[in-house]
Design a protein around this motif. Structure first.
Motif, mmCIF file in Angstrom:
data_model
loop_
_atom_site.group_PDB
_atom_site.id
_atom_site.type_symbol
_atom_site.label_atom_id
_atom_site.label_comp_id
_atom_site.label_asym_id
_atom_site.label_seq_id
_atom_site.Cartn_x
_atom_site.Cartn_y
_atom_site.Cartn_z
ATOM 1 N N VAL A 44 0.838 -1.195 0.000
ATOM 2 C CA VAL A 44 0.000 0.000 0.000
ATOM 3 C C VAL A 44 0.878 1.251 0.000
ATOM 4 O O VAL A 44 1.733 1.418 0.870
ATOM 5 C CB VAL A 44 -0.929 0.010 1.237
ATOM 6 N N SER A 46 0.475 4.475 0.678
ATOM 7 C CA SER A 46 0.535 5.462 1.743
ATOM 8 C C SER A 46 1.301 4.911 2.948
ATOM 9 O O SER A 46 1.941 5.672 3.667
ATOM 10 C CB SER A 46 -0.868 5.891 2.153
ATOM 11 N N PHE A 47 1.268 3.573 3.152
ATOM 12 C CA PHE A 47 2.079 2.985 4.225
ATOM 13 C C PHE A 47 3.553 3.220 3.955
ATOM 14 O O PHE A 47 4.325 3.568 4.846
ATOM 15 C CB PHE A 47 1.833 1.467 4.331
ATOM 16 N N ARG A 48 3.921 3.023 2.666
ATOM 17 C CA ARG A 48 5.330 3.214 2.307
ATOM 18 C C ARG A 48 5.760 4.650 2.574
ATOM 19 O O ARG A 48 6.850 4.896 3.076
ATOM 20 C CB ARG A 48 5.547 2.869 0.834
ATOM 21 N N ILE A 50 4.477 6.721 4.788
ATOM 22 C CA ILE A 50 4.606 6.928 6.230
ATOM 23 C C ILE A 50 5.953 6.412 6.721
ATOM 24 O O ILE A 50 6.691 7.099 7.434
ATOM 25 C CB ILE A 50 3.464 6.207 6.986
ATOM 26 N N HIS B 19 -6.466 -2.153 -1.328
ATOM 27 C CA HIS B 19 -5.310 -1.308 -1.007
ATOM 28 C C HIS B 19 -5.690 0.159 -0.990
ATOM 29 O O HIS B 19 -5.225 0.918 -0.140
ATOM 30 C CB HIS B 19 -4.192 -1.535 -2.030
ATOM 31 N N TYR B 22 -7.278 0.792 2.290
ATOM 32 C CA TYR B 22 -6.258 0.937 3.340
ATOM 33 C C TYR B 22 -5.597 2.301 3.241
ATOM 34 O O TYR B 22 -5.395 2.992 4.243
ATOM 35 C CB TYR B 22 -5.164 -0.134 3.191
ATOM 36 N N GLY B 23 -5.265 2.659 2.000
ATOM 37 C CA GLY B 23 -4.578 3.931 1.795
ATOM 38 C C GLY B 23 -5.409 5.088 2.291
ATOM 39 O O GLY B 23 -4.919 5.937 3.036
ATOM 40 N N SER B 26 -5.688 5.022 6.156
ATOM 41 C CA SER B 26 -4.474 5.449 6.858
ATOM 42 C C SER B 26 -4.219 6.930 6.641
ATOM 43 O O SER B 26 -3.781 7.632 7.558
ATOM 44 C CB SER B 26 -3.267 4.627 6.412
ATOM 45 N N THR B 27 -4.517 7.428 5.429
ATOM 46 C CA THR B 27 -4.332 8.864 5.191
ATOM 47 C C THR B 27 -5.245 9.669 6.101
ATOM 48 O O THR B 27 -4.819 10.662 6.714
ATOM 49 C CB THR B 27 -4.645 9.205 3.726
ATOM 50 N N ILE B 30 -3.818 9.689 9.559
ATOM 51 C CA ILE B 30 -2.670 10.602 9.697
ATOM 52 C C ILE B 30 -3.140 12.045 9.714
ATOM 53 O O ILE B 30 -2.705 12.853 10.553
ATOM 54 C CB ILE B 30 -1.673 10.385 8.534
#
Lengths: 214, 288
Positions: A44, A46-48, A50, B19, B22-23, B26-27, B30
């Motif tokens: 993913v 956005s995980f990378r 972060i 994905h 998830y992205g 998580s964004t 944050i």
């Protein structure tokens, strides 16, 4: 010589303080570093991002600045915790960036075919990482992780200068009591040597036990 | 596995969708975290004009610039001296005379095993030296020892044939070193040397702890000023980007040199492992 025998309890307290700080921050750094390393290789995007930002920023932050910001800054948000906790947070986060890089380069040493084989058996990303790649990477990252934790133990001295109970901090008490300052420092140095050599020995044992020459 | 795609398949439509989810989640997390921090900053009144006004004064700006100058001065001294000390210690460790080798090995191992701060404090408190020389001396001893190991590893990792060929041509020990081994080693070591200098730059901030008037110290002076309503957080917000930026620039330069070198045929005979921090363990990354 009598600097040590007269002040054994002061030294002991400082020594235990350093050991405690080292152990707790190591645990935090290992957990966070593992998390960030898996973020950095995750599918993913956005995980990378972060993971990359975390590592880049923390690796380029002077630890003194981090201590300065955490120990003196966070209380201004009404977050009042003992200094030890703040010190563990700062040290742990700082070291986690280095642990992350070590783990990531360890993952890169595992040959490509291993990951491909795992995938062709139908394993998912986390299965591939946890059951195939990381167990092999673990063997090659033992020495660099040892070095990073030794660096962590040495960096804990900075916490002592920010008035956390710690080995280096004992010099203030002792010099106020009028002991010979050179001998005071020699015993502090011996204390640090004991800690770093112990970590070194521990990781040499781990290396002998688990490390595999590929 | 240089390419991390070996860890997972090229995602299909469903996985891509997951994905993306998830992205997004998580964004959002944050952004929420950042928003909360921003809210806390506003809530505790960190953006009031009173706290930011001091940065408009000429005196304060000069104070900060002087601090920055002092930081860079300490860094320049420490970098030059540790390169010199590193060269000397590396020569000692590569010497043909056993006693010289033992002494330099002992020195290198000892100074690498000691926390930098303990050395700086020892020089500052016990030897009663001024802050700048104490800071520079401490940094020099530590980074010099680490660099000595880098130099030694570099020279040792030049292909054995190079040394043998030069001896076969009738060159002397010093000639072999100066004309054959060192030029090749230095090229290959350059990225590692620069990354070690980043460590030195970061560690100049330890000067704050021995009251050397460097950047962080200047910040502390402003932050503890009651006239400006104790602008601690603003100071951190001004100082840390500059500090982190300087270190990042230097790290980025190291990476750039490393990338350039990977394409350079002149360094082919050398494949250097990075210097190990701390002590006694094989392998590792530049010392944090």
């Amino acid at each position: 010589m009598n600097v040590l025998t007269d002040n054994f309890s002061t030294y002991g307290e400082g020594f235990l303080g350093t050991v405690e700080l080292t152990v707790y921050s190591s645990l935090l750094a290992l957990v966070l570093g593992f998390l960030m390393a898996s973020f950095r290789v995750a599918p993913v995007g956005s995980f990378r991002v972060i993971g990359t930002v975390w590592v880049t920023v923390l690796r380029n932050t002077p630890l003194t600045l981090l201590f300065f910001a955490v120990l003196l800054g966070l209380p201004r948000f009404g977050l009042v915790l003992p200094f030890e906790v703040f010190a563990v947070l700062a040290l742990g986060c700082y070291t986690s960036a280095f642990i992350c890089e070590v783990l990531r380069s360890g993952i890169n040493t595992v040959s490509r075919g291993q990951g491909e084989a795992a995938r062709s058996l139908g394993m998912s990303f986390s299965e591939t990482l946890n059951n195939v790649v990381l167990p092999q990477a673990f063997r090659s990252v033992i020495p660099p992780i040892g070095s990073t934790l030794i660096a962590l133990a040495k960096n804990s001295a900075i916490a002592g200068a920010f008035s956390v109970t710690e080995l280096l901090g004992t010099y203030k008490t002792l010099s106020e009591l009028g002991y010979n300052i050179v001998w005071t420092f020699i015993w502090i140095a011996v204390g640090y040597l004991i800690i770093t050599l112990t970590i070194s020995a521990l990781f040499n044992v781990l290396e002998k036990r688990y490390g595999v020459a590929r | 596995m240089t390419d991390s795609t070996a860890l997972y398949d090229i995602p299909g439509p469903k996985t891509r969708q997951r994905h993306r989810l998830y992205g997004i989640v998580s964004t959002i997390a944050i952004v929420a975290l950042l928003g909360w921090i921003l809210y806390l900053l506003f809530d505790t009144g960190q953006f009031t004009a009173a706290k930011w006004a001091p940065f408009e004064y000429k005196g304060i700006q000069e104070l900060l610039l002087r601090g920055l100058g002092n930081t860079l001065k300490a860094f320049a001294f420490a970098a030059v001296f540790s390169l010199i000390l590193g060269t000397i210690l590396a020569c000692g460790r590569l010497s043909d005379h056993a006693p010289v080798r033992w002494v330099s090995t002992l020195l290198v191992e000892f100074f690498r095993a000691m926390p930098v701060l303990v050395m700086i404090f020892f020089i500052f408190v016990a030897l009663k030296v001024q802050p700048l020389p104490a800071l520079v001396a401490g940094l020099t001893l530590y980074n010099g020892s680490v660099l000595a190991e880098v130099f030694r590893a570099g020279v040792n990792s030049v292909d054995r044939g190079q040394r043998e060929a030069s001896y076969a041509l009738g060159m002397r020990k010093t000639q072999v070193m100066a004309h054959v081994l060192v030029p090749q080693a230095v090229r290959a070591m350059l990225p590692t040397i620069i990354s070690q200098l980043v460590v030195a730059l970061k560690d100049t901030s330890l000067g704050y702890l021995i009251t050397y008037e460097e950047f962080l110290h200047a910040g502390k002076l402003i932050a503890s000023n009651l006239d400006y309503d104790l602008p601690f957080i603003p100071v951190v917000m001004v100082i840390s980007p500059i500090y982190i930026g300087m270190c990042m620039l230097l790290s980025w330069f190291a990476n750039w040199v490393a990338r350039r070198q990977r394409r350079n045929p002149k360094t082919e005979a050398v494949d250097i492992a990075p210097a190990k921090p701390g002590t006694l363990l094989p392998g590792g990354t530049p010392a944090p």
